[in-house]
Scaffold this active site. Structure first.
Site, PDB file in Angstrom:
ATOM      1  N   THR A 139       0.830  -1.199   0.000  1.00  0.00           N
ATOM      2  CA  THR A 139       0.000   0.000   0.000  1.00  0.00           C
ATOM      3  C   THR A 139       0.864   1.248   0.000  1.00  0.00           C
ATOM      4  O   THR A 139       0.595   2.212  -0.712  1.00  0.00           O
ATOM      5  CB  THR A 139      -0.910   0.004   1.244  1.00  0.00           C
ATOM      6  OG1 THR A 139      -1.518  -1.274   1.372  1.00  0.00           O
ATOM      7  CG2 THR A 139      -1.953   1.077   1.141  1.00  0.00           C
TER       8      THR A 139
ATOM      9  N   GLU B 104      15.510 -27.435  25.837  1.00  0.00           N
ATOM     10  CA  GLU B 104      16.140 -26.239  25.257  1.00  0.00           C
ATOM     11  C   GLU B 104      17.664 -26.319  25.363  1.00  0.00           C
ATOM     12  O   GLU B 104      18.376 -25.926  24.438  1.00  0.00           O
ATOM     13  CB  GLU B 104      15.626 -24.967  25.931  1.00  0.00           C
ATOM     14  CG  GLU B 104      14.137 -24.695  25.727  1.00  0.00           C
ATOM     15  CD  GLU B 104      13.728 -24.593  24.265  1.00  0.00           C
ATOM     16  OE1 GLU B 104      14.575 -24.241  23.421  1.00  0.00           O
ATOM     17  OE2 GLU B 104      12.551 -24.895  23.971  1.00  0.00           O
TER      18      GLU B 104
END
Ligand code: ADP
Ligand code: ZN
Length: 633
Positions: free
Chosen positions: A219, A436
């Site tokens: 845009t 992790e």
């Protein structure tokens, strides 16, 4: 605009209501209602001054004096209380003696033909208006954005077309999309002086399709073209054409082009072209008559539009060009395609520059490092990042936005809001911590894996229970086989750590495994990286994005046997990776324990702490990229 209409309608209702009230008011306030017998007495007593008979009702004036003689006391009091003339009304009954009595009392009397306009208005027009109003409101509700123009403007797109005489955006506000800018320069030149272009016989693109992911500045770019050329910018969204009534969308298209012609030279920008331009007979709305009519009308208008004469350029944006109707992309329609990719590091830096222009930055802010940490961010995300950082600084009453604000904003945007209030039970936390730590350690022990920047077991967002961020040193366009294998290892690190430590596994690795499988399959079937299957590729990607039929799964053009072989090969790659990772983690079990313990203590382990823990040499430069999230089931 529809707000105003709503108001005016309420005015009408209000006025009608008031009229009704007033009628009542005027009718009762100064008029005494007499019974027929009281009336006859007043006539006989000579108290009547004049009389008008209409439609079975007699109204008139009573003399001021001597009323006490003929009327009951409270009637007289009531009459006295009202100022002005002593008006009365009475309902007549069939009485042949009335006229002689009036004559005898020498009363001036007569009759009128009653004017019924008000009664007619109230009894017929008002209900009609009320129904009309209710219907109108309902339509507005049902139509949602579509019906907002109100009944009168169904088929008119006036309510939806946003017109900006001056967009105030220029190319320098759009950063990191140099190629797209080049392409559009021609359009700008044409709009600046259509006559000159026409004289030279230049062929002007009629429609320009801007393709790019959400937030990449489609845009903005269209606005910049309008701004550079100094022409009005008419915009509306493709989804606004789609209406509940057949034919409305088509009428809107017609109207849009009429408006554009009136404003020429100008730019018409259709956002979300895919909502309107879906291939006919495809998808869920396939064969939907309204949709088809609207699309056809757009095609007709575009064909009938003489761009070079009128100086109107149609621009449209989509992030799903593959579902557009091919007819839209033919010559003379949207035949010019400009694609905007997500920005690379340099582009991100430039976009950051644009957005920090109005922001006061503290001296330590390193935009290069922020750009390095934000691979995958689109322009809108970067704008959001700057905004978020600024808000944080403002909230804390700082004079300038510092690096810490950016870190915080980044953390927030990258992995979602911290959800400290989400409590994991201790056992779950241990699982996540080892998981992790497994990812992080494997990454540390693979030569080509990106360096770990941060490991965290703070739950973030909806599903992420923990994450490991790696810092890519650069944007990569090409990956070597060895690098892919290292990535595979890192992805499996979490799962293998769980296995080793707990002799059990959790659902948290589902996402890791999915990604590892995809990667292995790509290696085998697309990149020709498997020894047994050789160089042939089997999974055909759509040759052109525009030709692909949406919804159909990727076609695998191979035999059953080959498909089996691919599956076997994928499995073999994953198994090999698993044994490599197991070996690594076993060899560095002490580090795994240490890192997991530290995570359980601190929740977050950053690069510095990691270095301390591993006492290993640092490699590369720091930047963040979410590598892996352990996900909730
Ligand atoms: P799209 O239409 O592709 O979804 P937008 O043009 O609406 O994206 O972009 C949203 C916002 O993101 C813009 O208003 C602008 O602030 C920012 N932005 C996006 N791309 C860029 C860019 N290349 N340069 C500067 N700002 C950008
Ligand atoms: Zn994981």
């Amino acid at each position: 605009m529809d707000k105003k209409q709503t108001f005016s309608l309420w005015y009408v209702f209000g006025a009608l209501f008031l009229i009704t009230l007033l009628q009542d008011f005027i009718g009762t306030r100064h008029t005494l209602t007499l019974t027929y017998s009281e009336f006859k007495q007043a006539v006989a007593g000579g108290q009547l001054q004049d009389l008008v008979i209409a439609d079975g009702l007699a109204t008139g004036t009573l003399a001021a004096e001597g009323l006490e003689r003929v009327l009951p006391k409270e009637q007289v009091d009531r009459l006295k209380a009202s100022s002005g003339e002593h008006r009365f009304a009475t309902v007549l009954i069939d009485d042949p003696g009335l006229v002689p009595a009036l004559d005898a009392a020498k009363v001036r009397y007569g009759s009128v033909r009653e004017s019924k306009w008000l009664a007619t208005l109230l009894s017929w027009v008002a209900p009609a208006l009320v129904f009309f109003g209710i219907w109108w409101l309902l339509m507005k509700r049902m139509g949602g954005a579509g019906g907002a123009g109100g009944l009168m403007s169904i088929g008119k797109s006036k309510a939806k077309v946003y017109m900006q005489q001056e967009t105030g955006v220029s190319f320098k506000d759009v950063a990191g999309i140099d190629e797209a800018r080049e392409e559009l320069m021609e359009v700008v030149e044409f709009l600046r002086s259509p006559e000159r272009y026409k004289r030279l016989g230049g062929k002007i693109p009629k429609g320009v399709l801007i393709v790019g992911a959400p937030g990449t500045g489609k845009t903005l770019l269209a606005k910049a073209v309008a701004g550079e050329a100094g022409v009005p910018f008419l915009s509306l969204s493709g989804s606004e054409f789609v209406e509940m009534f057949v034919g409305v969308g088509a009428a809107r298209v017609r109207d849009l082009f009429e408006q554009a012609a009136a404003k020429a030279p100008c730019i018409v920008f259709i956002d979300e072209l895919d909502a309107l331009g879906k291939a006919r007979g495809l998808g869920l709305t396939g064969g939907h008559e309204e949709h088809e009519q609207t699309l056809n009308q757009l095609l007709v208008e575009m064909d009938g539009f003489d761009t070079s004469r009128r100086g109107v350029i149609i621009m449209a944006a989509t992030n799903r060009p593959e579902i557009l109707d091919p007819a839209l992309l033919r010559p003379g329609r949207f035949d010019r395609h400009v694609s905007i990719d997500k920005p690379d590091m340099k582009g991100r830096r430039q976009i950051l520059d644009v957005h920090v222009k109005g922001v006061k930055l503290a001296s330590g802010v390193d935009l290069d490092s922020i750009a390095a940490r934000t691979p995958g961010f689109a322009g809108a995300d970067l704008a959001n990042l700057v905004n978020e950082a600024t808000l944080r600084a403002a909230k804390q009453g700082k004079d300038a936005v510092d690096m810490h604000d950016f870190e915080q904003a980044l953390d927030r945007i990258v992995a979602g809001l911290e959800k400290r209030n989400r409590v994991m039970n201790p056992e779950e936390r241990r699982f996540v911590a080892y998981h992790e730590a497994g990812h992080a350690l494997v990454a540390e022990h693979r030569a080509s894996a990106d360096r770990v920047a941060k490991v965290s077991i703070i739950p973030r967002g909806i599903a992420a229970l923990g994450y490991t961020q790696q810092s890519p040193t650069e944007d990569r366009y090409l990956l070597r086989r060895s690098e892919l294998l290292d990535r595979l290892d890192v992805l499996l690190g979490g799962r293998v750590a769980e296995e080793l430590v707990f002799n059990d596994i959790s659902t948290g690795a589902a996402n890791d495994l999915q990604r590892a499988t995809d990667m292995a399959r790509h290696m085998v079937a697309q990149y020709g990286m498997s020894e047994t299957l050789g160089l042939a590729t089997w999974e055909t990607q759509p040759r052109s994005a525009f030709l692909a039929v949406p919804g159909t799964p990727q076609q695998r053009d191979c035999s059953e046997r080959t498909a089996e072989a691919i599956d076997d090969e994928v499995r073999r790659l994953l198994e090999q990776a698993r044994s490599r990772v197991t070996a690594t983690l076993n060899a560095h079990r002490d580090q795994l324990e240490a890192l997991a313990q530290r995570l359980l203590e601190k929740e977050v382990v950053d690069r510095r702490m990691l270095d301390e823990l591993l006492a290993g040499p640092a490699k590369g430069q720091a930047a963040l990229r979410p590598l892996s999230d352990i996900t909730a089931p």
